[in-house]
Design a protein around this motif. Structure first.
Motif, PDB file in Angstrom:
ATOM      1  N   SER A  76       0.827  -1.205   0.000  1.00 52.58           N
ATOM      2  CA  SER A  76       0.000   0.000   0.000  1.00 52.58           C
ATOM      3  C   SER A  76       0.863   1.257   0.000  1.00 52.58           C
ATOM      4  N   ILE A  77       1.927   1.233   0.778  1.00 51.98           N
ATOM      5  CA  ILE A  77       2.848   2.376   0.819  1.00 51.98           C
ATOM      6  C   ILE A  77       3.506   2.556  -0.547  1.00 51.98           C
ATOM      7  N   LYS A  78       3.989   1.456  -1.120  1.00 47.81           N
ATOM      8  CA  LYS A  78       4.638   1.530  -2.435  1.00 47.81           C
ATOM      9  C   LYS A  78       3.682   2.071  -3.493  1.00 47.81           C
ATOM     10  N   LEU A 113       4.741   2.895  15.209  1.00 46.12           N
ATOM     11  CA  LEU A 113       3.518   3.685  15.334  1.00 46.12           C
ATOM     12  C   LEU A 113       3.729   5.123  14.867  1.00 46.12           C
ATOM     13  N   LYS A 114       4.922   5.644  15.090  1.00 39.79           N
ATOM     14  CA  LYS A 114       5.219   7.004  14.639  1.00 39.79           C
ATOM     15  C   LYS A 114       5.193   7.066  13.110  1.00 39.79           C
ATOM     16  N   MET A 115       5.755   6.038  12.455  1.00 32.98           N
ATOM     17  CA  MET A 115       5.732   5.987  10.995  1.00 32.98           C
ATOM     18  C   MET A 115       4.290   5.896  10.490  1.00 32.98           C
ATOM     19  N   VAL A 116       3.503   5.047  11.135  1.00 34.92           N
ATOM     20  CA  VAL A 116       2.098   4.877  10.744  1.00 34.92           C
ATOM     21  C   VAL A 116       1.381   6.224  10.825  1.00 34.92           C
ATOM     22  N   LYS A 117       1.574   6.927  11.931  1.00 38.26           N
ATOM     23  CA  LYS A 117       0.941   8.232  12.114  1.00 38.26           C
ATOM     24  C   LYS A 117       1.407   9.213  11.040  1.00 38.26           C
ATOM     25  N   ASN A 118       2.707   9.237  10.767  1.00 36.98           N
ATOM     26  CA  ASN A 118       3.252  10.140   9.755  1.00 36.98           C
ATOM     27  C   ASN A 118       2.718   9.813   8.356  1.00 36.98           C
ATOM     28  N   LEU A 119       2.646   8.524   8.024  1.00 40.28           N
ATOM     29  CA  LEU A 119       2.158   8.112   6.707  1.00 40.28           C
ATOM     30  C   LEU A 119       0.667   8.401   6.554  1.00 40.28           C
ATOM     31  N   GLY A 122       0.622  12.324   6.343  1.00 36.40           N
ATOM     32  CA  GLY A 122       1.359  12.862   5.205  1.00 36.40           C
ATOM     33  C   GLY A 122       0.928  12.340   3.849  1.00 36.40           C
ATOM     34  N   LEU A 123       0.598  11.056   3.770  1.00 38.48           N
ATOM     35  CA  LEU A 123       0.254  10.463   2.476  1.00 38.48           C
ATOM     36  C   LEU A 123      -1.206  10.016   2.398  1.00 38.48           C
ATOM     37  N   GLY A 124      -1.916  10.116   3.512  1.00 41.96           N
ATOM     38  CA  GLY A 124      -3.330   9.761   3.503  1.00 41.96           C
ATOM     39  C   GLY A 124      -3.610   8.271   3.417  1.00 41.96           C
ATOM     40  N   ILE A 125      -2.656   7.452   3.842  1.00 42.71           N
ATOM     41  CA  ILE A 125      -2.874   6.008   3.843  1.00 42.71           C
ATOM     42  C   ILE A 125      -3.636   5.667   5.120  1.00 42.71           C
TER      43      ILE A 125
END
Length: 132
Positions: A76-78, A113-119, A122-125
């Motif tokens: 999903s990120i990719k 969890l910090k990455m999840v929050k940022n993504l 920031g990217l709306g995932i």
């Protein structure tokens, strides 16, 4: 709008148990989709009630027979990075650095969890996709 060409009294609402039932329900949904435009209030309300009931049955059938697979967080990120035409350098801020982007996308480091929050921000995932 005039009353639909469908005889509302002839419609039988029953469980959808096979593909033929599902296709009939889909055709009925298509025929009643503009029922809210029917001028006669009683006919409009009857048509909308039928539309709602058939739609609920069709959705239930779809969920049982055509389940949607859970999305893989990394894929999903990719996909989002590709869709937004971003480079790894441009998304590094969501991961905490360029090295971490590569490590996460190559599955050598788990998402935090910090990455999840940022993504998410920031990217709306959706978070539920990232936490799957």
């Amino acid at each position: 709008m005039k009353a639909p060409t469908i005889n509302l009294d002839a419609i039988e609402i029953k469980p959808i148990t096979n593909q033929a039932d599902f296709e009939r329900a889909s055709a009925l949904i298509d025929a009643l989709i503009d029922a809210d435009l029917i001028e006669d209030e009683a006919t409009r309300n009857r048509a909308l009630d039928i539309l709602e009931a058939i739609t609920i049955l069709a959705i239930d059938y779809e969920k049982k027979h055509f389940p949607i697979e859970k999305l893989d967080p990394i894929e999903s990120i990719k996909q989002r990075i590709e869709m937004l035409n971003l480079s790894q350098k441009e998304v590094a801020k969501y991961f905490g650095g360029e090295n971490r982007v590569s490590e996460v996308l190559n599955r050598k480091r788990p998402l935090t969890l910090k990455m999840v929050k940022n993504l998410y921000h920031g990217l709306g995932i959706p978070a539920e996709v990232l936490l799957a």
